[in-house]
Design a protein around this motif. Structure first.
Motif, PDB file in Angstrom:
ATOM      1  N   ASN A 180     -17.776  -1.696  13.538  1.00  0.00           N
ATOM      2  CA  ASN A 180     -17.348  -0.808  12.400  1.00  0.00           C
ATOM      3  C   ASN A 180     -15.709  -0.873  12.554  1.00  0.00           C
ATOM      4  N   ALA A 181     -15.295  -0.514  13.752  1.00  0.00           N
ATOM      5  CA  ALA A 181     -13.957  -0.320  13.833  1.00  0.00           C
ATOM      6  C   ALA A 181     -13.270  -1.633  13.535  1.00  0.00           C
ATOM      7  N   LEU A 182     -13.802  -2.674  14.115  1.00  0.00           N
ATOM      8  CA  LEU A 182     -13.037  -4.107  14.013  1.00  0.00           C
ATOM      9  C   LEU A 182     -12.896  -4.216  12.296  1.00  0.00           C
ATOM     10  N   ASN A 183     -14.261  -4.264  11.921  1.00  0.00           N
ATOM     11  CA  ASN A 183     -14.174  -4.679  10.358  1.00  0.00           C
ATOM     12  C   ASN A 183     -13.077  -3.682   9.611  1.00  0.00           C
ATOM     13  N   ASP A 184     -13.039  -2.472  10.066  1.00  0.00           N
ATOM     14  CA  ASP A 184     -12.318  -1.752   9.132  1.00  0.00           C
ATOM     15  C   ASP A 184     -10.940  -1.952   9.324  1.00  0.00           C
ATOM     16  N   ASN A 185     -10.444  -2.002  10.596  1.00  0.00           N
ATOM     17  CA  ASN A 185      -9.315  -2.511  11.021  1.00  0.00           C
ATOM     18  C   ASN A 185      -8.737  -3.827  10.319  1.00  0.00           C
ATOM     19  N   LYS A 186      -9.675  -4.710  10.273  1.00  0.00           N
ATOM     20  CA  LYS A 186      -9.302  -5.919   9.776  1.00  0.00           C
ATOM     21  C   LYS A 186      -8.952  -5.728   8.133  1.00  0.00           C
ATOM     22  N   LEU A 187     -10.054  -5.171   7.536  1.00  0.00           N
ATOM     23  CA  LEU A 187      -9.793  -4.962   5.965  1.00  0.00           C
ATOM     24  C   LEU A 187      -8.443  -4.053   5.782  1.00  0.00           C
ATOM     25  N   HIS A 188      -8.236  -3.017   6.635  1.00  0.00           N
ATOM     26  CA  HIS A 188      -6.997  -2.185   6.550  1.00  0.00           C
ATOM     27  C   HIS A 188      -5.701  -3.035   6.623  1.00  0.00           C
ATOM     28  N   ALA A 189      -5.809  -3.828   7.747  1.00  0.00           N
ATOM     29  CA  ALA A 189      -4.435  -4.625   7.779  1.00  0.00           C
ATOM     30  C   ALA A 189      -4.365  -5.866   6.788  1.00  0.00           C
ATOM     31  N   LEU A 190      -5.506  -6.249   6.163  1.00  0.00           N
ATOM     32  CA  LEU A 190      -5.289  -7.314   5.211  1.00  0.00           C
ATOM     33  C   LEU A 190      -4.773  -6.599   3.858  1.00  0.00           C
ATOM     34  N   TYR A 191      -5.553  -5.493   3.576  1.00  0.00           N
ATOM     35  CA  TYR A 191      -5.076  -4.686   2.250  1.00  0.00           C
ATOM     36  C   TYR A 191      -3.533  -4.214   2.454  1.00  0.00           C
ATOM     37  N   GLN A 192      -3.176  -4.017   3.534  1.00  0.00           N
ATOM     38  CA  GLN A 192      -1.888  -3.346   3.853  1.00  0.00           C
ATOM     39  C   GLN A 192      -0.930  -4.411   3.495  1.00  0.00           C
ATOM     40  N   ALA A 193      -1.194  -5.710   4.205  1.00  0.00           N
ATOM     41  CA  ALA A 193      -0.251  -6.826   3.980  1.00  0.00           C
ATOM     42  C   ALA A 193      -0.215  -7.437   2.619  1.00  0.00           C
ATOM     43  N   ILE A 194      -1.368  -7.310   1.859  1.00  0.00           N
ATOM     44  CA  ILE A 194      -1.426  -7.809   0.644  1.00  0.00           C
ATOM     45  C   ILE A 194      -0.656  -6.972  -0.453  1.00  0.00           C
ATOM     46  N   ASP A 195      -0.899  -5.613  -0.154  1.00  0.00           N
ATOM     47  CA  ASP A 195      -0.152  -4.325  -0.857  1.00  0.00           C
ATOM     48  C   ASP A 195       1.579  -4.692  -0.692  1.00  0.00           C
ATOM     49  N   GLU A 196       1.962  -5.015   0.735  1.00  0.00           N
ATOM     50  CA  GLU A 196       3.307  -5.019   0.911  1.00  0.00           C
ATOM     51  C   GLU A 196       3.834  -6.321   0.507  1.00  0.00           C
ATOM     52  N   VAL A 197       3.171  -7.688   0.532  1.00  0.00           N
ATOM     53  CA  VAL A 197       3.604  -8.994  -0.129  1.00  0.00           C
ATOM     54  C   VAL A 197       4.119  -8.568  -1.396  1.00  0.00           C
ATOM     55  N   ASN A 198       2.712  -7.820  -2.261  1.00  0.00           N
ATOM     56  CA  ASN A 198       2.765  -7.878  -3.792  1.00  0.00           C
ATOM     57  C   ASN A 198       3.967  -6.986  -4.306  1.00  0.00           C
ATOM     58  N   THR A 199       4.316  -5.577  -3.534  1.00  0.00           N
ATOM     59  CA  THR A 199       5.478  -4.789  -3.781  1.00  0.00           C
ATOM     60  C   THR A 199       6.769  -5.706  -3.520  1.00  0.00           C
ATOM     61  N   GLU A 200       6.739  -6.474  -2.609  1.00  0.00           N
ATOM     62  CA  GLU A 200       8.143  -7.087  -2.313  1.00  0.00           C
ATOM     63  C   GLU A 200       8.356  -8.161  -3.076  1.00  0.00           C
ATOM     64  N   LYS A 201       7.026  -8.841  -3.553  1.00  0.00           N
ATOM     65  CA  LYS A 201       7.443  -9.976  -4.335  1.00  0.00           C
ATOM     66  C   LYS A 201       7.768  -9.617  -5.641  1.00  0.00           C
ATOM     67  N   LEU A 202       7.210  -8.493  -6.041  1.00  0.00           N
ATOM     68  CA  LEU A 202       7.679  -7.815  -7.432  1.00  0.00           C
ATOM     69  C   LEU A 202       9.006  -7.656  -7.398  1.00  0.00           C
ATOM     70  N   HIS A 203       9.633  -6.717  -6.332  1.00  0.00           N
ATOM     71  CA  HIS A 203      10.793  -6.396  -6.148  1.00  0.00           C
ATOM     72  C   HIS A 203      11.838  -7.644  -6.131  1.00  0.00           C
ATOM     73  N   LEU A 204      11.481  -8.444  -5.449  1.00  0.00           N
ATOM     74  CA  LEU A 204      12.170  -9.658  -5.307  1.00  0.00           C
ATOM     75  C   LEU A 204      12.761 -10.619  -6.564  1.00  0.00           C
ATOM     76  N   ASP A 205      11.246 -10.706  -7.374  1.00  0.00           N
ATOM     77  CA  ASP A 205      11.444 -11.409  -8.644  1.00  0.00           C
ATOM     78  C   ASP A 205      12.422 -10.409  -9.499  1.00  0.00           C
ATOM     79  N   GLN A 206      12.466  -9.244  -9.394  1.00  0.00           N
ATOM     80  CA  GLN A 206      13.399  -8.553 -10.334  1.00  0.00           C
ATOM     81  C   GLN A 206      14.639  -8.593  -9.959  1.00  0.00           C
ATOM     82  N   GLU A 207      14.694  -8.641  -8.609  1.00  0.00           N
ATOM     83  CA  GLU A 207      16.190  -9.146  -7.976  1.00  0.00           C
ATOM     84  C   GLU A 207      16.734 -10.213  -8.454  1.00  0.00           C
ATOM     85  N   VAL A 208      15.915 -11.369  -8.325  1.00  0.00           N
ATOM     86  CA  VAL A 208      16.372 -12.706  -8.546  1.00  0.00           C
ATOM     87  C   VAL A 208      16.808 -12.832 -10.363  1.00  0.00           C
TER      88      VAL A 208
END
Length: 339
Positions: free
Chosen positions: A135-163
Motif C-alpha cells: 500500500n505504501a509503495l503504490n500510494d507513494n508512486k501515485l502521489h509522486a506521479l500526480y505531483q509531477a503531472i500537476d507541476e508540469v501542467n502548472t509550469e507549462k501553462l505559465h511558460l506558454d503565457q510567458e512565451v
C-alpha cells in the motif's frame, strides 16, 4: 502477482486513465499583438532627441528578443520533464492493470481475507507487513506521479503565457523601432539632422481649406509681418503656428523679384540667428534648424506646405528627401514654401 487491496485499486484506476489525457502537449503559443495601437513615444520622451529614442527602443527590442529565446529554451527543458512524467506513468500502468486483472479473477479479496490466509502467527505478521509495504509503495508512486503531472501542467501553462507575452512584447518593440526609424527618415535622418532632432514636434492648428477640402490658390493679401510686402493667408497662418511653437528667431518672408514662391507671398526663410543669416556652426544653431525643419515637415499636411529646404536637402510630401542643388546650400536658414 499478489492481490492488492480493493480500496487502493478503486482509487488508482480512474485517475490514471484520466491523467493520460491531461498531459498531452499543449499547442505552441503564438503572438497576438494588438495591431490597432501604433507605437508612439512615451510622454517622458517629448524632449528627447530622436536618435536617443531609436537607441532606447532598439535596446528594448534586443532585450525582448533575448527573453523570448530564454523562454523557448526553458520550454524545451519542460517538454523533457513532461516526457519523463509520461514514462513514469506508463511504467505504473501495467502494475495497475495486473491488480485489476487479479481482482477480476478472484472476485476481490478483502484485507481481512488476505491476512487470515496464513498458517500461523509468524506468517500473519509477515503478510500484514507485506500488505502495508504494498500500500505504501503504490500510494507513494501515485502521489509522486500526480505531483509531477500537476507541476508540469502548472509550469507549462505559465511558460506558454510567458512565451506569448514575450512574443507580443517582441512584436510591439519591433513595431516601435520601425516607427521611430520611419520618423527619423521623415525628418531627413542622419544626412540632414545628424540625429540631433527632437523626437516629437508640437501639433500645428490646421490651416483653412476650401469646400472640397483642398488648399486652393490664394492671393498675396495679408501684410507681411517680416517685411513691407505681402503674404497669403495660408502663409500667415504657418508663420503664426511656427512662432507659437517657440521658433522666434529672425525670419523673412516676402521678397520682390525672382522666380518661385517668395514674390508670391508663399514662402519664408527662417534664420538660425536672432538677426540676419549665418550658417549653423554649433549645436545650438544646428538643433534649432533641425527642430524647426522637423516641425514644418511633421505638420506639412495641416499647414499646406509645398516643400521644405534645409542643410543641402529638399523635402516634398510626395517624394521625401532629395539632395538640393541651388544657389544656396540652406545651411543658414530653413526655407518653407506653401501651396
Amino acid at each position: 502477482m499478489t492481490a492488492r487491496p480493493r480500496r487502493w485499486l478503486v482509487l488508482a484506476l480512474a485517475p490514471l486513465v484520466a491523467v493520460s489525457m491531461l498531459i498531452a502537449p499543449a499547442a505552441p503559443a503564438s503572438a497576438d499583438p494588438d495591431d490597432s495601437k501604433s507605437a508612439t513615444a512615451d510622454d517622458g520622451e517629448e524632449d528627447q532627441l530622436l536618435n536617443d529614442v531609436l537607441d532606447s527602443t532598439g535596446r528594448r527590442f534586443v532585450a525582448a528578443k533575448s527573453a523570448v529565446a530564454k523562454s523557448t529554451k526553458t520550454q524545451l527543458a519542460l517538454a523533457l520533464r513532461v516526457k519523463n512524467a509520461e514514462s513514469r506513468r506508463d511504467a505504473l500502468l501495467p502494475e495497475v492493470s495486473a491488480v485489476a486483472a487479479q481482482q477480476y479473477r478472484t472476485g476481490g479479496i478483502s484485507t481481512m481475507g488476505f491476512l487470515l490466509n496464513t498458517k500461523g502467527p509468524e506468517s500473519f505478521l509477515k503478510m500484514a507487513v507485506s500488505l502495508e509495504e504494498i500500500n505504501a509503495l503504490n500510494d507513494n508512486k501515485l502521489h509522486a506521479l500526480y505531483q509531477a503531472i500537476d507541476e508540469v501542467n502548472t509550469e507549462k501553462l505559465h511558460l506558454d503565457q510567458e512565451v506569448k507575452a514575450q512574443q507580443q512584447n517582441l512584436a510591439s518593440m519591433r513595431k516601435q523601432k520601425e516607427s521611430a526609424e520611419n520618423a527619423l527618415a521623415k525628418v531627413g535622418g542622419d544626412t540632414v539632422t545628424g540625429g540631433f532632432v527632437l523626437a516629437n514636434s508640437p501639433k500645428a492648428a490646421p490651416a483653412p481649406r476650401d469646400s472640397n477640402g483642398d488648399f486652393g490658390p490664394e492671393s498675396c493679401s495679408v501684410n507681411d509681418p517680416t517685411t513691407s510686402g505681402c503674404i497669403t493667408p495660408r502663409t500667415f497662418h504657418m508663420y503664426k503656428e511656427v512662432k507659437k511653437a517657440n521658433f522666434k528667431r529672425f525670419v523673412g518672408c516676402h521678397r520682390n523679384g525672382g522666380p518661385f514662391e517668395h514674390p508670391k507671398g508663399r514662402a519664408c526663410d527662417w534664420s538660425l540667428q536672432n538677426s540676419g543669416f549665418a550658417p549653423w556652426h554649433n549645436q545650438d544653431t544646428r538643433e534649432y534648424g533641425n527642430n524647426l525643419m522637423a516641425f514644418l515637415v511633421r505638420n506639412a499636411d495641416q499647414l499646406g506646405i509645398l516643400y521644405v529646404i534645409w542643410n543641402r536637402m529638399i523635402w516634398f510630401p510626395a517624394t521625401g528627401w532629395k539632395t538640393y542643388h541651388g544657389p544656396s546650400n540652406h545651411t543658414d536658414h530653413v526655407h518653407v514654401s506653401m501651396l
